[in-house]
Design a protein around this motif. Structure first.
Motif, mmCIF file in Angstrom:
data_model
loop_
_atom_site.group_PDB
_atom_site.id
_atom_site.type_symbol
_atom_site.label_atom_id
_atom_site.label_comp_id
_atom_site.label_asym_id
_atom_site.label_seq_id
_atom_site.Cartn_x
_atom_site.Cartn_y
_atom_site.Cartn_z
ATOM 1 N N ALA A 275 31.066 54.523 29.219
ATOM 2 C CA ALA A 275 29.736 54.610 29.821
ATOM 3 C C ALA A 275 29.485 53.502 30.828
ATOM 4 C CB ALA A 275 28.668 54.578 28.729
ATOM 5 N N SER A 276 29.990 52.310 30.548
ATOM 6 C CA SER A 276 29.746 51.153 31.399
ATOM 7 C C SER A 276 31.051 50.378 31.566
ATOM 8 C CB SER A 276 28.666 50.253 30.797
ATOM 9 O OG SER A 276 27.438 50.953 30.636
ATOM 10 N N GLY A 277 31.098 49.506 32.571
ATOM 11 C CA GLY A 277 32.306 48.719 32.762
ATOM 12 C C GLY A 277 32.427 48.191 34.172
ATOM 13 N N ILE A 278 33.630 47.745 34.505
ATOM 14 C CA ILE A 278 33.882 47.133 35.805
ATOM 15 C C ILE A 278 34.836 47.984 36.628
ATOM 16 C CG2 ILE A 278 35.694 45.669 34.768
ATOM 17 C CD1 ILE A 278 35.084 43.592 36.972
ATOM 18 N N VAL A 279 34.504 48.160 37.911
ATOM 19 C CA VAL A 279 35.395 48.758 38.899
ATOM 20 C C VAL A 279 35.956 47.608 39.726
ATOM 21 C CG1 VAL A 279 35.592 50.266 40.905
ATOM 22 C CG2 VAL A 279 34.143 50.932 38.975
ATOM 23 N N ILE A 280 37.279 47.553 39.842
ATOM 24 C CA ILE A 280 37.942 46.434 40.512
ATOM 25 C C ILE A 280 38.423 46.900 41.887
ATOM 26 C CG2 ILE A 280 39.780 44.725 40.340
ATOM 27 C CD1 ILE A 280 39.697 45.514 37.225
ATOM 28 N N VAL A 281 37.876 46.316 42.931
ATOM 29 C CA VAL A 281 38.221 46.691 44.301
ATOM 30 C C VAL A 281 39.320 45.758 44.791
ATOM 31 C CG1 VAL A 281 37.350 47.117 46.627
ATOM 32 C CG2 VAL A 281 35.848 47.450 44.646
ATOM 33 N N VAL A 282 40.418 46.343 45.265
ATOM 34 C CA VAL A 282 41.587 45.554 45.662
ATOM 35 C C VAL A 282 42.113 46.047 47.001
ATOM 36 C CG1 VAL A 282 42.245 45.099 43.266
ATOM 37 C CG2 VAL A 282 43.198 47.093 44.450
ATOM 38 N N LEU A 283 43.012 45.283 47.570
ATOM 39 C CA LEU A 283 43.749 45.688 48.755
ATOM 40 C C LEU A 283 45.202 45.931 48.369
ATOM 41 C CD1 LEU A 283 42.431 43.124 51.418
ATOM 42 C CD2 LEU A 283 41.541 45.408 50.903
ATOM 43 N N ALA A 284 45.919 46.661 49.201
ATOM 44 C CA ALA A 284 47.339 46.910 48.957
ATOM 45 C C ALA A 284 48.150 45.735 49.493
ATOM 46 C CB ALA A 284 47.769 48.230 49.609
ATOM 47 N N GLU A 285 47.999 44.590 48.802
ATOM 48 C CA GLU A 285 48.723 43.383 49.196
ATOM 49 C C GLU A 285 48.794 42.444 47.998
ATOM 50 O OE1 GLU A 285 45.151 40.656 50.995
ATOM 51 O OE2 GLU A 285 46.185 41.987 52.397
ATOM 52 N N ASP A 286 49.678 41.451 48.071
ATOM 53 C CA ASP A 286 49.944 40.595 46.920
ATOM 54 C C ASP A 286 48.769 39.705 46.541
ATOM 55 O OD1 ASP A 286 52.457 41.661 46.758
ATOM 56 O OD2 ASP A 286 53.454 40.025 47.839
ATOM 57 N N SER A 287 47.968 39.274 47.522
ATOM 58 C CA SER A 287 46.863 38.364 47.199
ATOM 59 C C SER A 287 45.855 39.021 46.267
ATOM 60 C CB SER A 287 46.167 37.894 48.480
ATOM 61 O OG SER A 287 45.626 39.000 49.196
ATOM 62 N N SER A 288 45.657 40.330 46.400
ATOM 63 C CA SER A 288 44.755 41.043 45.496
ATOM 64 C C SER A 288 45.320 41.078 44.084
ATOM 65 C CB SER A 288 44.519 42.473 45.996
ATOM 66 O OG SER A 288 43.568 42.501 47.039
ATOM 67 N N ALA A 289 46.643 41.206 43.978
ATOM 68 C CA ALA A 289 47.270 41.216 42.658
ATOM 69 C C ALA A 289 47.085 39.873 41.968
ATOM 70 C CB ALA A 289 48.750 41.564 42.789
ATOM 71 N N ASP A 290 47.216 38.785 42.734
ATOM 72 C CA ASP A 290 46.999 37.457 42.162
ATOM 73 C C ASP A 290 45.556 37.297 41.692
ATOM 74 O OD1 ASP A 290 49.627 36.856 42.784
ATOM 75 O OD2 ASP A 290 49.125 35.866 44.683
ATOM 76 N N ALA A 291 44.609 37.785 42.494
ATOM 77 C CA ALA A 291 43.202 37.694 42.128
ATOM 78 C C ALA A 291 42.912 38.526 40.884
ATOM 79 C CB ALA A 291 42.329 38.168 43.295
#
Length: 385
Positions: A275-291
């Motif tokens: 019902a509730s939660g977090i949507v994680i917005v990322v880019l197709a690059e390594d820095s987003s994976a680290d974040a």
């Protein structure tokens, strides 16, 4: 609707339809959780099954509309239009009108007994398009008939300004002040309606405030140890019965503000996990994976410390462009391989989003037919399941 055909065996249909009819189709399909291609397919089948004359639809000023129908249906439908002495555009407009008329709007939804569903959009990394995705998803939910509160919880206030509103002054009541117990009056007095587009008074914004940069420091020095996690929930609690969804654009940080946002979307007693939660917005690059690794650790630590469950709804891979080559395509594959949470949308970079921000208009009001608007609706459907 269960389709009596292979959903992958389709061909493209292109026609010219008036903007009002296209928009009504999109809104009704969103309200009912139906893909537009399935709605058009069902409308064509219904139209073909009833050969009696139907009222003419005003198709003047029509612009390009495209969707996909089962292979073979396009040709058969064109033949039927010809046999009924109708232009193809008119026949398709009648079929769509028939589907809309046969599928009335669900109307105003009753409030959920457990309160609003709470969705936050977050990522420790800035510049990933988190604000635009949160705003677009909220617009799509409101377009679908839900009552939606959009909260600008980022002290930079990008969402507030991008939608054409002013940030709250530093000496005025604000969400931060309500969270810290420093404001008087009602938090609902801060809300502003977003009237643009097909939102029908269902979409409201709680603007950012210039004092929000101080929130983390004040939460850190609060004598009440529990205020760090519960502050956002307590501030927004008076509004929960008034909305179906509360959508929060979070700051790009891992501080106390993010803790209180994560706690806000925990699974409550008697509430479905999704019902509730977090949507994680990322880019197709390594820095987003680290974040994401840092955000994942924060979610796990908070869950263990507070003994709560926080649902990660999924990733939105934003501003994706396969022309960037191996870095982009391999990164997208890596996001998909995670599996839990899943990738719920891949958003290309398009000019319409940038134009809407420049003009300070909601994307779904400025360009409701663009690819990004359609993907915002897809995210909204994933969230509302």
């Amino acid at each position: 609707m269960t389709a009596p055909y292979d959903p992958d065996d389709r061909e493209k249909v292109v026609a010219k339809l008036p903007a009002a009819l296209r928009q009504e189709l999109k809104v009704r399909a969103a309200q009912l959780g139906v893909d537009i291609k399935d709605a058009v397919t069902e409308g064509i089948h219904s139209w073909r099954a009833d050969p009696s004359p139907r009222p003419q639809v005003d198709t003047s000023g029509g612009t390009s509309f495209s969707t996909y129908v089962p292979t073979g249906l396009y040709g058969a439908f064109k033949d039927d239009c010809k046999s009924r002495s109708l232009a193809f555009n008119q026949g398709l407009a009648q079929a769509i009108r028939l589907w809309i008329d046969n599928h009335p709007s669900p109307g105003r939804r009753a409030p959920r007994p457990t309160g609003a569903r709470r969705i936050i959009f977050g990522n420790q990394k800035g510049g990933v398009g988190k604000t635009a995705t949160a705003a677009g998803t909220a617009q799509a939910l409101a377009e679908a008939g839900y009552r939606v509160l959009l909260v600008d919880f980022d002290p930079q206030g990008h969402m507030t300004r991008q939608l054409g509103y002013a940030m709250l002054e530093i000496d005025a009541p604000s969400l931060a002040k309500y969270m810290l117990g420093e404001a008087k009056g009602q938090v609902r007095d801060l809300l502003v309606p977003i009237e643009d587009g097909p939102f029908g008074g269902r979409l409201f914004l709680l603007p950012a405030c210039k004092d929000a940069f101080l929130l983390d420091a004040k939460l850190a020095t609060s004598r009440n140890i529990r205020i760090k996690e519960t502050a956002l929930e307590k501030a927004l609690e008076p509004l929960e019965k008034e909305f179906d969804y509360i959508v929060v654009d979070c700051p790009p940080s891992l501080g106390f503000s993010m803790d209180t946002a994560l706690y806000f979307v925990r699974t409550r007693d008697g509430e479905d996990k999704k019902a509730s939660g977090i949507v994680i917005v990322v880019l197709a690059e390594d820095s987003s994976a680290d974040a994401y690794d840092m955000l994942f650790d924060q979610i796990q630590d908070l869950s263990e410390d507070m003994n709560v469950e926080i649902t990660m709804i999924g990733f939105v891979v934003n501003m994706y462009d396969s022309r960037k080559g191996y870095i982009a395509t391999s990164s997208l594959d890596s996001w998909k391989k995670i599996g839990d949470p899943p990738v719920i949308a891949v958003m290309p970079e398009r000019k319409e989003q940038r134009e809407s921000v420049r003009l300070k208009q909601p994307l779904l009001a400025y360009e409701p037919d663009c690819e990004q608007s359609e993907i915002m609706r897809t995210i909204a459907r994933e969230i509302s399941q």
